[in-house]
Design an enzyme around this catalytic site. Structure first.
Site, mmCIF file in Angstrom:
data_model
loop_
_atom_site.group_PDB
_atom_site.id
_atom_site.type_symbol
_atom_site.label_atom_id
_atom_site.label_comp_id
_atom_site.label_asym_id
_atom_site.label_seq_id
_atom_site.Cartn_x
_atom_site.Cartn_y
_atom_site.Cartn_z
ATOM 1 C CG ASP A 133 42.399 67.466 9.948
ATOM 2 O OD1 ASP A 133 42.736 68.749 9.940
ATOM 3 O OD2 ASP A 133 42.796 66.850 10.780
ATOM 4 C CB SER A 146 44.623 69.999 13.720
ATOM 5 O OG SER A 146 44.825 69.552 12.316
ATOM 6 C CD GLN A 163 42.855 72.174 10.479
ATOM 7 O OE1 GLN A 163 43.768 71.897 9.639
ATOM 8 N NE2 GLN A 163 42.169 71.183 10.762
#
Length: 293
Positions: free
Chosen positions: A210, A234, A284
């Site tokens: 991430d 996110s 993502q």
């Protein structure tokens, strides 16, 4: 081992407060909400502590629901969804202020033989030893882009992992729009000799996943985090773990953004061992809002 990595390992050592209930804390943080990679990593630790030792994480699917508050602990409730002969499934809910901030399903699999192939090819990239560390690149780029403290200091501070961009850093594209592109290649490793625990290496890969992925969406448009006109978070995150690997060895994180629009951006990545073996796949989606200054 640098102090940031020592603190991260301490943060990942969750306190068990009841059967299948764990509590985690966050590092001292005054600039942003809880880092999404931290919550995913802690949730995976919680799930892994309820699973037999002969099973390895092979996938996770997560949603970021609310921003995390770094000032208070996070409680992780683990649900034992399935304990089968070959697969184990866990669902984890992270809670703060009585509300879910994050949910994750993780699947664990015993080791067994099967068909094998790898179509993915590791991109060509300069050796990590020949690339300046992220904090040096971003400190210089932040100065060129006119980014002042405290964001400049936050972006350039010591990190738990050593990340080295083989492609432009997003802040560099602010200064030179010709560097904008929808791809990013980043070498990373944790600078310490880590234990052989496979779960720890997977957890630290989840944390690292991430760190730079959504940057690829911003880089495609010559934007970067830390600028006053960019905000985001996110939304969801998925990972598949294909083979054993070590995050205290260099890994190349090849990332691309195939699409962005309607205030969302999609990014996907592949983590390769230095020898070119595909170890992890990542996808993502993030909320990204860019306003006019």
């Amino acid at each position: 081992m640098n102090e940031a990595l020592k603190e991260l390992l301490d943060v990942l050592d969750l306190e068990q407060i009841e059967l299948d209930i764990f509590r985690g804390r966050s590092p001292d943080e005054h600039i942003q909400r809880v880092f999404g990679g931290q919550v995913a990593a802690q949730a995976l630790v919680a799930a892994g502590r309820t699973v037999q030792d002969d099973r390895r994480v092979h996938s996770l699917h997560a949603y970021f629901i609310r921003p995390g508050d770094p000032a208070i602990p996070i409680v992780y409730n683990v649900e034992r969804v399935r304990d089968g002969r070959s697969f184990t499934t866990r669902r984890v809910v992270a809670i703060q202020h009585g509300k879910a901030i994050f949910t994750m399903s993780a699947s664990f699999h015993i080791e067994e033989p099967g068909l094998e192939h790898q179509a993915a090819v590791m991109p060509q990239a300069a050796a990590p030893e020949d690339i300046a560390p992220f904090h040096e690149r971003v400190r210089e780029a932040a100065g060129a882009a006119g980014q002042e403290s405290p964001w400049r200091e936050w972006l350039a501070r010591q990190r738990p992992l050593d990340a080295r961009y083989a492609t432009p850093v997003p802040l560099e594209a602010l200064h030179d729009p010709s560097l904008s592109r929808p791809t990013t290649n980043v070498w990373f490793r944790y600078e310490a000799e880590l234990p052989d625990d496979p779960l720890l290496h997977v957890v630290l890969a989840a944390y690292a996943s991430d760190f730079t992925l959504v940057d690829t969406v911003l880089l495609a448009h010559g934007q970067a985090w830390g600028t006053p006109n960019v905000a985001g978070a996110s939304l969801d995150h998925a990972m598949w773990f294909h083979r054993p690997f070590r995050v205290d060895d260099w890994m190349l994180y090849a990332q691309e953004s195939p699409w962005s629009g309607t205030a969302r951006g999609l990014a996907r990545g592949e983590m390769f061992t230095r020898s070119g073996e595909l170890a992890v796949s990542v996808v993502q989606e993030a909320l990204i809002r860019v306003s006019q200054l």
